[in-house]
Design a protein around this motif. Structure first.
Motif, PDB file in Angstrom:
ATOM      1  N   HIS A 220       0.834  -1.209   0.000  1.00  8.58           N
ATOM      2  CA  HIS A 220       0.000   0.000   0.000  1.00  8.58           C
ATOM      3  C   HIS A 220       0.867   1.256   0.000  1.00  8.58           C
ATOM      4  N   ALA A 221       1.943   1.232   0.752  1.00  9.50           N
ATOM      5  CA  ALA A 221       2.821   2.396   0.848  1.00  9.50           C
ATOM      6  C   ALA A 221       3.621   2.619  -0.430  1.00  9.50           C
ATOM      7  N   ARG A 222       3.550   1.658  -1.346  1.00  9.94           N
ATOM      8  CA  ARG A 222       4.264   1.775  -2.612  1.00  9.94           C
ATOM      9  C   ARG A 222       3.305   2.015  -3.775  1.00  9.94           C
ATOM     10  N   GLY A 223       2.090   2.499  -3.445  1.00 12.57           N
ATOM     11  CA  GLY A 223       1.171   2.921  -4.494  1.00 12.57           C
ATOM     12  C   GLY A 223       0.185   1.876  -4.959  1.00 12.57           C
ATOM     13  N   TYR A 224      -0.054   0.831  -4.156  1.00 12.90           N
ATOM     14  CA  TYR A 224      -0.992  -0.230  -4.505  1.00 12.90           C
ATOM     15  C   TYR A 224      -2.212  -0.172  -3.582  1.00 12.90           C
ATOM     16  N   PRO A 225      -3.238   0.617  -3.905  1.00 18.70           N
ATOM     17  CA  PRO A 225      -4.417   0.648  -3.043  1.00 18.70           C
ATOM     18  C   PRO A 225      -5.239  -0.628  -3.135  1.00 18.70           C
ATOM     19  N   SER A 226      -5.227  -1.292  -4.294  1.00 16.24           N
ATOM     20  CA  SER A 226      -5.932  -2.557  -4.505  1.00 16.24           C
ATOM     21  C   SER A 226      -4.906  -3.593  -4.939  1.00 16.24           C
ATOM     22  N   ILE A 227      -4.890  -4.732  -4.253  1.00 19.28           N
ATOM     23  CA  ILE A 227      -3.823  -5.708  -4.469  1.00 19.28           C
ATOM     24  C   ILE A 227      -4.406  -7.060  -4.829  1.00 19.28           C
ATOM     25  N   GLY A 228      -3.988  -7.585  -5.969  1.00 11.57           N
ATOM     26  CA  GLY A 228      -4.402  -8.910  -6.385  1.00 11.57           C
ATOM     27  C   GLY A 228      -3.194  -9.765  -6.685  1.00 11.57           C
ATOM     28  N   CYS A 229      -3.266 -10.548  -7.749  1.00 11.17           N
ATOM     29  CA  CYS A 229      -2.120 -11.359  -8.155  1.00 11.17           C
ATOM     30  C   CYS A 229      -1.005 -10.450  -8.673  1.00 11.17           C
ATOM     31  N   GLU A 230       0.230 -10.855  -8.461  1.00 12.40           N
ATOM     32  CA  GLU A 230       1.374 -10.016  -8.819  1.00 12.40           C
ATOM     33  C   GLU A 230       1.403  -9.627 -10.297  1.00 12.40           C
ATOM     34  N   PRO A 231       1.219 -10.550 -11.254  1.00 11.09           N
ATOM     35  CA  PRO A 231       1.305 -10.143 -12.664  1.00 11.09           C
ATOM     36  C   PRO A 231       0.113  -9.320 -13.144  1.00 11.09           C
ATOM     37  N   CYS A 232      -0.925  -9.239 -12.330  1.00  6.48           N
ATOM     38  CA  CYS A 232      -2.144  -8.533 -12.742  1.00  6.48           C
ATOM     39  C   CYS A 232      -2.376  -7.247 -11.960  1.00  6.48           C
ATOM     40  N   THR A 233      -1.389  -6.818 -11.188  1.00  8.07           N
ATOM     41  CA  THR A 233      -1.543  -5.632 -10.350  1.00  8.07           C
ATOM     42  C   THR A 233      -0.335  -4.713 -10.518  1.00  8.07           C
ATOM     43  N   ARG A 234      -0.601  -3.432 -10.697  1.00  2.00           N
ATOM     44  CA  ARG A 234       0.468  -2.437 -10.726  1.00  2.00           C
ATOM     45  C   ARG A 234       0.105  -1.305  -9.786  1.00  2.00           C
ATOM     46  N   ALA A 235       1.069  -0.452  -9.479  1.00  2.00           N
ATOM     47  CA  ALA A 235       0.786   0.744  -8.694  1.00  2.00           C
ATOM     48  C   ALA A 235      -0.080   1.685  -9.529  1.00  2.00           C
ATOM     49  N   VAL A 236      -0.901   2.499  -8.853  1.00  3.20           N
ATOM     50  CA  VAL A 236      -1.761   3.440  -9.570  1.00  3.20           C
ATOM     51  C   VAL A 236      -1.064   4.780  -9.731  1.00  3.20           C
ATOM     52  N   ARG A 237      -1.531   5.543 -10.703  1.00  2.00           N
ATOM     53  CA  ARG A 237      -1.005   6.884 -10.959  1.00  2.00           C
ATOM     54  C   ARG A 237      -1.876   7.924 -10.283  1.00  2.00           C
ATOM     55  N   PRO A 238      -1.368   9.125 -10.032  1.00  2.00           N
ATOM     56  CA  PRO A 238      -2.174  10.181  -9.417  1.00  2.00           C
ATOM     57  C   PRO A 238      -3.457  10.423 -10.221  1.00  2.00           C
ATOM     58  N   GLY A 239      -4.582  10.485  -9.518  1.00  2.00           N
ATOM     59  CA  GLY A 239      -5.861  10.744 -10.163  1.00  2.00           C
ATOM     60  C   GLY A 239      -6.614   9.506 -10.596  1.00  2.00           C
ATOM     61  N   GLU A 240      -5.954   8.339 -10.600  1.00  2.79           N
ATOM     62  CA  GLU A 240      -6.639   7.107 -10.984  1.00  2.79           C
ATOM     63  C   GLU A 240      -7.450   6.567  -9.810  1.00  2.79           C
ATOM     64  N   ASP A 241      -8.521   5.804 -10.117  1.00  2.00           N
ATOM     65  CA  ASP A 241      -9.297   5.216  -9.029  1.00  2.00           C
ATOM     66  C   ASP A 241      -8.496   4.068  -8.414  1.00  2.00           C
ATOM     67  N   SER A 242      -8.971   3.608  -7.262  1.00  2.00           N
ATOM     68  CA  SER A 242      -8.172   2.679  -6.469  1.00  2.00           C
ATOM     69  C   SER A 242      -7.987   1.320  -7.117  1.00  2.00           C
ATOM     70  N   ARG A 243      -8.820   0.985  -8.103  1.00  2.00           N
ATOM     71  CA  ARG A 243      -8.675  -0.310  -8.765  1.00  2.00           C
ATOM     72  C   ARG A 243      -8.101  -0.188 -10.178  1.00  2.00           C
ATOM     73  N   ALA A 244      -7.576   0.981 -10.510  1.00  2.00           N
ATOM     74  CA  ALA A 244      -6.994   1.176 -11.843  1.00  2.00           C
ATOM     75  C   ALA A 244      -5.785   0.288 -12.072  1.00  2.00           C
ATOM     76  N   GLY A 245      -5.113  -0.119 -11.015  1.00  2.00           N
ATOM     77  CA  GLY A 245      -3.940  -0.968 -11.152  1.00  2.00           C
ATOM     78  C   GLY A 245      -4.251  -2.440 -11.309  1.00  2.00           C
ATOM     79  N   ARG A 246      -5.521  -2.805 -11.215  1.00  2.00           N
ATOM     80  CA  ARG A 246      -5.929  -4.196 -11.408  1.00  2.00           C
ATOM     81  C   ARG A 246      -6.264  -4.414 -12.868  1.00  2.00           C
ATOM     82  N   TRP A 247      -5.657  -5.414 -13.516  1.00  2.00           N
ATOM     83  CA  TRP A 247      -5.917  -5.723 -14.926  1.00  2.00           C
ATOM     84  C   TRP A 247      -5.897  -4.436 -15.759  1.00  2.00           C
ATOM     85  N   TRP A 248      -4.831  -3.666 -15.597  1.00  2.00           N
ATOM     86  CA  TRP A 248      -4.738  -2.322 -16.161  1.00  2.00           C
ATOM     87  C   TRP A 248      -4.833  -2.292 -17.679  1.00  2.00           C
ATOM     88  N   TRP A 249      -4.629  -3.424 -18.335  1.00  2.00           N
ATOM     89  CA  TRP A 249      -4.680  -3.466 -19.795  1.00  2.00           C
ATOM     90  C   TRP A 249      -6.116  -3.621 -20.315  1.00  2.00           C
TER      91      TRP A 249
END
Length: 253
Positions: free
Chosen positions: A196-225
């Motif tokens: 969480h402290a590294r920009g991951y508000p929503s955390i799932g499987c490692e290959p399917c989760t990235r840190a979010v960018r400023p202004g993105e919603d909390s699940r933008a890092g899940r299945w970002w493609w």
């Protein structure tokens, strides 16, 4: 950019305290309504709020987590941290090995990047089937979903009927904000996933989760493609609210 997304400002103390008291009372009430009830924990921030609410009050709600085989090491370490803090062993549900072998042998280890269908099939094997096993024979289940998390959860109710499994479903944090979640965690010194402290508000499987960018919603890092409206794994289905004359039809989420 992957800065710390944990909110710095806490809500008004009196308002927060009232919300905490309501949450604790609601979770205790849920526990009293059913003979068997389980809480599905992703070991992320919201679910640690509920973990503390359940374990600190010794409520008869079993806690389990879906160990997909592709989780971050930081997420898996939360199992140990819960044991150390609360003396409780979270049950881990694993996918069926033969189903994993068939998927990987046919499509490849990371085929989920290729299409929504292949991604959902992977989620089905690693998450949905183990979830169904975990919930077999229970009367109700609890989740840490919040309306604020994404467009697919905007109409989330605190109390629902899981039509797929024909059991009750509760989302006690449905109307909680991200700030309120973190104020609770800090107030009770609850263990949190270091991601969480590294920009991951929503955390799932490692290959399917990235840190979010400023202004993105909390699940933008899940299945970002994928597009915003497809970002669910099949664990949750929005169903009718427990309310008189409810008419909302089930919709996939």
């Amino acid at each position: 950019m992957s800065g710390d997304r944990t909110p710095a400002a806490a809500p008004n103390d009196a308002a927060l305290q009232a919300k905490i008291e309501r949450l604790h009372a609601f979770v205790a009430d849920i526990a009293g309504r059913h003979a068997t009830i389980k809480f599905a924990s992703s070991l992320a921030a919201e679910d640690m709020v509920l973990t503390h609410a359940i374990l600190s009050h010794a409520l008869p709600i079993g806690i389990f987590s879906l160990n997909t085989g592709r989780l971050h090491a930081e997420t898996l370490s939360m199992i140990d941290r819960v044991r150390e803090r609360y003396g409780y062993e979270i049950e881990q549900l694993h996918p069926q090995a033969d189903a994993i072998d068939e998927y990987v042998g046919t499509h490849g280890l990371n085929a989920f990047y290729e299409s929504v269908d292949l991604r959902k099939r992977c989620c089905e094997i690693r998450k949905v089937e183990p979830l169904n096993r975990a919930l077999a024979g229970v009367d109700a289940w609890v989740t840490g979903q919040r309306r604020e998390q994404s467009v697919t959860r905007a109409e989330l109710h605190e109390e629902e009927h899981d039509a797929t499994r024909n059991i009750a479903k509760y989302n006690p944090l449905a109307d909680w904000s991200e700030g309120e979640v973190w104020a609770y965690l800090k107030a009770y010194d609850v263990p949190v996933n270091p991601l969480h402290a590294r920009g991951y508000p929503s955390i799932g499987c490692e290959p399917c989760t990235r840190a979010v960018r400023p202004g993105e919603d909390s699940r933008a890092g899940r299945w970002w493609w994928e597009s915003r409206d497809s970002k669910e794994c099949g664990l949750h289905v929005t169903t009718i609210q427990f309310a008189p004359n409810a008419t909302q039809a089930p919709t996939s989420a």
